[in-house]
Design a protein around this motif. Structure first.
Motif, PDB file in Angstrom:
ATOM      1  N   PRO A  34      -5.171  24.749  18.789  1.00 20.90           N
ATOM      2  CA  PRO A  34      -6.287  24.584  19.729  1.00 20.90           C
ATOM      3  C   PRO A  34      -7.072  25.869  19.938  1.00 20.90           C
ATOM      4  O   PRO A  34      -8.294  25.826  20.159  1.00 20.90           O
ATOM      5  N   GLU A  35      -6.402  27.012  19.839  1.00 21.06           N
ATOM      6  CA  GLU A  35      -7.100  28.285  19.997  1.00 21.06           C
ATOM      7  C   GLU A  35      -8.115  28.523  18.887  1.00 21.06           C
ATOM      8  O   GLU A  35      -9.135  29.199  19.089  1.00 21.06           O
ATOM      9  N   ASP A  36      -7.857  27.950  17.704  1.00 19.26           N
ATOM     10  CA  ASP A  36      -8.795  28.113  16.585  1.00 19.26           C
ATOM     11  C   ASP A  36     -10.149  27.468  16.877  1.00 19.26           C
ATOM     12  O   ASP A  36     -11.165  27.870  16.306  1.00 19.26           O
ATOM     13  N   TYR A  37     -10.159  26.460  17.765  1.00 22.04           N
ATOM     14  CA  TYR A  37     -11.412  25.783  18.094  1.00 22.04           C
ATOM     15  C   TYR A  37     -12.348  26.683  18.904  1.00 22.04           C
ATOM     16  O   TYR A  37     -13.545  26.410  18.980  1.00 22.04           O
ATOM     17  N   ALA A  38     -11.793  27.718  19.491  1.00 20.77           N
ATOM     18  CA  ALA A  38     -12.616  28.679  20.225  1.00 20.77           C
ATOM     19  C   ALA A  38     -12.743  29.997  19.475  1.00 20.77           C
ATOM     20  O   ALA A  38     -13.279  30.978  20.002  1.00 20.77           O
ATOM     21  N   GLY A  39     -12.270  30.022  18.230  1.00 23.60           N
ATOM     22  CA  GLY A  39     -12.271  31.249  17.451  1.00 23.60           C
ATOM     23  C   GLY A  39     -13.452  31.343  16.506  1.00 23.60           C
ATOM     24  O   GLY A  39     -14.448  30.619  16.626  1.00 23.60           O
ATOM     25  N   ALA A  40     -13.303  32.229  15.530  1.00 23.99           N
ATOM     26  CA  ALA A  40     -14.380  32.505  14.576  1.00 23.99           C
ATOM     27  C   ALA A  40     -14.303  31.632  13.335  1.00 23.99           C
ATOM     28  O   ALA A  40     -15.181  31.697  12.481  1.00 23.99           O
ATOM     29  N   GLY A  41     -13.251  30.819  13.232  1.00 18.01           N
ATOM     30  CA  GLY A  41     -13.054  30.012  12.037  1.00 18.01           C
ATOM     31  C   GLY A  41     -11.923  30.554  11.198  1.00 18.01           C
ATOM     32  O   GLY A  41     -11.453  31.679  11.403  1.00 18.01           O
ATOM     33  N   ARG A  42     -11.482  29.746  10.245  1.00 18.75           N
ATOM     34  CA  ARG A  42     -10.392  30.186   9.371  1.00 18.75           C
ATOM     35  C   ARG A  42     -10.368  29.334   8.110  1.00 18.75           C
ATOM     36  O   ARG A  42     -10.890  28.219   8.081  1.00 18.75           O
ATOM     37  N   ALA A  43      -9.741  29.866   7.089  1.00 22.56           N
ATOM     38  CA  ALA A  43      -9.584  29.130   5.842  1.00 22.56           C
ATOM     39  C   ALA A  43      -8.524  28.045   6.019  1.00 22.56           C
ATOM     40  O   ALA A  43      -7.510  28.245   6.687  1.00 22.56           O
ATOM     41  N   ILE A  44      -8.767  26.891   5.419  1.00 26.03           N
ATOM     42  CA  ILE A  44      -7.853  25.751   5.509  1.00 26.03           C
ATOM     43  C   ILE A  44      -7.683  25.144   4.120  1.00 26.03           C
ATOM     44  O   ILE A  44      -8.386  25.505   3.171  1.00 26.03           O
ATOM     45  N   ASP A  45      -6.759  24.198   4.021  1.00 22.97           N
ATOM     46  CA  ASP A  45      -6.511  23.522   2.753  1.00 22.97           C
ATOM     47  C   ASP A  45      -6.851  22.038   2.796  1.00 22.97           C
ATOM     48  O   ASP A  45      -7.154  21.443   1.762  1.00 22.97           O
ATOM     49  N   VAL A  46      -6.763  21.422   3.991  1.00 23.62           N
ATOM     50  CA  VAL A  46      -6.898  19.972   4.118  1.00 23.62           C
ATOM     51  C   VAL A  46      -7.786  19.653   5.317  1.00 23.62           C
ATOM     52  O   VAL A  46      -7.645  20.272   6.378  1.00 23.62           O
ATOM     53  N   ALA A  47      -8.696  18.682   5.153  1.00 21.02           N
ATOM     54  CA  ALA A  47      -9.574  18.272   6.249  1.00 21.02           C
ATOM     55  C   ALA A  47      -9.883  16.787   6.106  1.00 21.02           C
ATOM     56  O   ALA A  47      -9.650  16.178   5.059  1.00 21.02           O
ATOM     57  N   SER A  48     -10.417  16.206   7.177  1.00 18.95           N
ATOM     58  CA  SER A  48     -10.728  14.783   7.190  1.00 18.95           C
ATOM     59  C   SER A  48     -12.179  14.548   6.777  1.00 18.95           C
ATOM     60  O   SER A  48     -12.982  15.478   6.693  1.00 18.95           O
ATOM     61  N   PHE A  49     -12.505  13.281   6.568  1.00 17.68           N
ATOM     62  CA  PHE A  49     -13.874  12.900   6.231  1.00 17.68           C
ATOM     63  C   PHE A  49     -14.708  12.606   7.486  1.00 17.68           C
ATOM     64  O   PHE A  49     -15.594  11.759   7.465  1.00 17.68           O
ATOM     65  N   VAL A  50     -14.432  13.292   8.558  1.00 20.02           N
ATOM     66  CA  VAL A  50     -15.293  13.269   9.744  1.00 20.02           C
ATOM     67  C   VAL A  50     -15.857  14.669   9.915  1.00 20.02           C
ATOM     68  O   VAL A  50     -15.131  15.596  10.283  1.00 20.02           O
TER      69      VAL A  50
END
Length: 333
Positions: A163-179
């Motif tokens: 949840p803290e990442d939602y208020a951060g600067a962003g980060r690299a990820i591997d998996v995401a949804s189609f929304v």
């Protein structure tokens, strides 16, 4: 700053009021920020087709499917159409019950996207809470920290972004949804399109993990907000409705787990199968059907079979349908 050509792809099936809210938000977006809107109507029979044909925004392109291809088929058709018709720099995909926050697409246009092949938005419920089902993640089998956190008490929270990442600067990820996933043309050139034969569940995770595995770079962008006005997924409470979802959910998860875990897939399989079998307690009166669908899902997932027709799955989800040919699904090894 020069704006990229951005095309929205929306997949819909029999949820006209939610589609109307989504398209209203997209129509409000400046043509400078959103060049076109491709809607794939998955053979809706609730008046969606007629309503779409009555819209006057020149950016709207509608693809009427002759059959319900599921979310996976809809996204494959829509993304292929967007590339063929517009040759865009970027495509942003969403379900009919999801839409960008006001100004979200303008925020995307202001970003420096040169280092990334895809961007994932921060997705919230209309109430403002983080939408759990759309939280991006990192593959714990590729990252030691996430693997340790998952194994020692963290579970899923060990590899989902915090949840803290939602208020951060962003980060690299591997998996995401189609929304609220923004997919670059470079990403499509690298890995192609979603597999429409997956029908529903997991096609987004398989696509984005495949992109990451192929060297693509995905960034979680908290400054881009999306709203997901979704109902609770009944399978998370142990009961699947309609029952045919048992097949796609478990088959596609096996495909995703195998891609994520590599050689560790087999010990992981021993851990998840008992959990899946235990869900039979939630299906009183239809337990044999649940077991039949689960068994078919495990078999097809292990053999990477995705060619079974939806009509067959519907038939198998009904009482007395066990006499159908068990090996009709082609092997796509």
């Amino acid at each position: 700053m020069a704006r990229d050509q951005l095309i929205a792809v929306v997949v819909t099936y029999n949820r006209l009021p939610k589609l109307q809210a989504t398209l209203a938000r997209l129509f409000e977006t400046s043509p400078e920020d959103l060049s076109a809107i491709v809607v794939v109507d998955n053979a809706s029979d609730d008046g969606t087709g007629a309503w779409l044909e009555a819209q006057s925004d020149p950016r709207l392109v509608v693809e009427h499917s002759a059959e319900n291809r599921g979310g996976a088929g809809g996204f494959e058709v829509g993304m292929r159409l967007a590339v063929a018709r517009f040759d865009p720099d970027w495509i942003v995909v969403m379900d009919d019950d999801a839409r960008p926050h006001p100004g979200a697409l303008a925020a995307f246009q202001q970003m420096d996207t040169s280092n990334w092949d895809a961007l994932a938005a921060a997705v919230y419920f209309p109430s403002g809470e983080i939408c759990e089902m759309n939280r991006p993640s990192r593959n714990p089998f590729w990252h030691g920290t996430e693997l340790r956190q998952s194994l020692f008490g963290g579970g899923r929270s060990g590899f989902l972004i915090t949840p803290e990442d939602y208020a951060g600067a962003g980060r690299a990820i591997d998996v995401a949804s189609f929304v609220g996933l923004f997919v670059s043309r470079a990403a499509i050139d690298r890995v192609g399109y979603p597999d429409g034969q997956l029908f529903v569940y997991g096609e987004d995770g398989i696509f984005t993990l495949g992109l990451s595995k192929a060297g693509g770079r995905i960034w979680f962008a908290p400054e881009i907000g999306f709203e997901h006005d979704c109902s609770t997924f009944e399978g998370q409470r142990g009961r699947f409705r309609p029952l045919w979802k048992v097949y796609y959910y478990h088959r596609n998860l096996l495909l995703l787990y195998r891609m994520a875990a590599g050689w560790m897939f087999w010990p992981a399989l021993l851990a998840v199968l008992p959990k899946w079998l235990s869900k039979i307690r939630h299906h009183s009166g239809e337990r044999w059907i649940y077991l039949r669908l689960l068994g078919l899902a495990v078999r097809d997932g292990l053999f990477r079979r995705t060619g079974v027709s939806h009509a067959d799955i519907l038939a198998r989800s009904e009482s007395g349908s066990s006499q159908l040919e068990p090996d009709k699904a082609p092997n796509r090894l």
